[in-house]
Design an enzyme around this catalytic site. Sequence first.
Site, PDB file in Angstrom:
ATOM      1  N   TYR A 179       0.846  -1.194   0.000  1.00  0.00           N
ATOM      2  CA  TYR A 179       0.000   0.000   0.000  1.00  0.00           C
ATOM      3  C   TYR A 179       0.881   1.243   0.000  1.00  0.00           C
ATOM      4  O   TYR A 179       2.075   1.192   0.303  1.00  0.00           O
ATOM      5  CB  TYR A 179      -0.943   0.013   1.207  1.00  0.00           C
ATOM      6  CG  TYR A 179      -0.288   0.327   2.533  1.00  0.00           C
ATOM      7  CD1 TYR A 179      -0.218   1.642   2.996  1.00  0.00           C
ATOM      8  CD2 TYR A 179       0.269  -0.678   3.327  1.00  0.00           C
ATOM      9  CE1 TYR A 179       0.382   1.942   4.216  1.00  0.00           C
ATOM     10  CE2 TYR A 179       0.864  -0.388   4.542  1.00  0.00           C
ATOM     11  CZ  TYR A 179       0.918   0.931   4.983  1.00  0.00           C
ATOM     12  OH  TYR A 179       1.517   1.215   6.182  1.00  0.00           O
ATOM     13  N   CYS A 180       0.253   2.381  -0.347  1.00  0.00           N
ATOM     14  CA  CYS A 180       0.977   3.651  -0.306  1.00  0.00           C
ATOM     15  C   CYS A 180       0.054   4.759   0.175  1.00  0.00           C
ATOM     16  O   CYS A 180      -0.631   4.592   1.184  1.00  0.00           O
ATOM     17  CB  CYS A 180       1.664   3.963  -1.635  1.00  0.00           C
ATOM     18  SG  CYS A 180       0.610   3.977  -3.094  1.00  0.00           S
ATOM     19  N   ARG A 181       0.000   5.881  -0.533  1.00  0.00           N
ATOM     20  CA  ARG A 181      -0.680   7.071  -0.013  1.00  0.00           C
ATOM     21  C   ARG A 181      -2.191   7.052  -0.172  1.00  0.00           C
ATOM     22  O   ARG A 181      -2.902   7.717   0.576  1.00  0.00           O
ATOM     23  CB  ARG A 181      -0.123   8.315  -0.710  1.00  0.00           C
ATOM     24  CG  ARG A 181       1.310   8.630  -0.333  1.00  0.00           C
ATOM     25  CD  ARG A 181       1.904   9.678  -1.234  1.00  0.00           C
ATOM     26  NE  ARG A 181       3.248  10.081  -0.782  1.00  0.00           N
ATOM     27  CZ  ARG A 181       4.136  10.681  -1.549  1.00  0.00           C
ATOM     28  NH1 ARG A 181       3.837  10.943  -2.826  1.00  0.00           N
ATOM     29  NH2 ARG A 181       5.321  11.008  -1.059  1.00  0.00           N
TER      30      ARG A 181
END
Length: 225
Positions: A179-181
Amino acid sequence: MTVDQRARKTALYEQFARVGKALANPARLELLDLLAQGERAVEELAAAAGMKVSNTSAQLRALAAAGLVASRRDGVKIYYRLADEEVAAFAGRIQDFAASRIAEVERAARGYLGDVSALEPVARDELFRRLRDEEVLVLDVRPAAEYAAGHIPGAINVPHDQLAARLAELPGDADIVAYCRGRYCVFAPDAVRLLRARGFSARLLAGGLPDWRLAGLPVAAGATA
């Protein structure tokens, strides 16, 4: 309606329009996405957004004037943060509303992110269950400062620009969810494609850390051990 009433009504709606004016700028919307990861100094935000510091400061002041962000000074540095969690939720709703009304949003997102559906996105509740049952390795591919500000408990941090060089640190038999932002961040989709190309079992989390937090799921803070 009297002339005075019309003037008062106009003054009221002008105040409502201040929020719309503050958001009518792509750079400001990107800064809100960055601030949804945690408090950042102006210089850090400028570097993350690829903007000049002077322009970043001007955009942040416009957001502050609309009550969307707050700031504090520490020595010569000024740090900004979202005014509260409602701002992150509001920014997400704007993105959802635009995607539901403007066909170009989906085309632009696909052009930037690629075919995200092919990465088999994992729902938040499914990931939470699998984390609880220790069935998954969660990979946070955001920059280290964002990870330290807040991350999914148990996630390990390998920033997206270091992943290719650090694949040996990951267990080859793990089921990985990256996952990221947020839903329009390219780091995690690119990470999943890289991992799959190198033989790992990898999927994408639907949404990112702000969506996880807004869902009321636990968030940890601090640098990786």
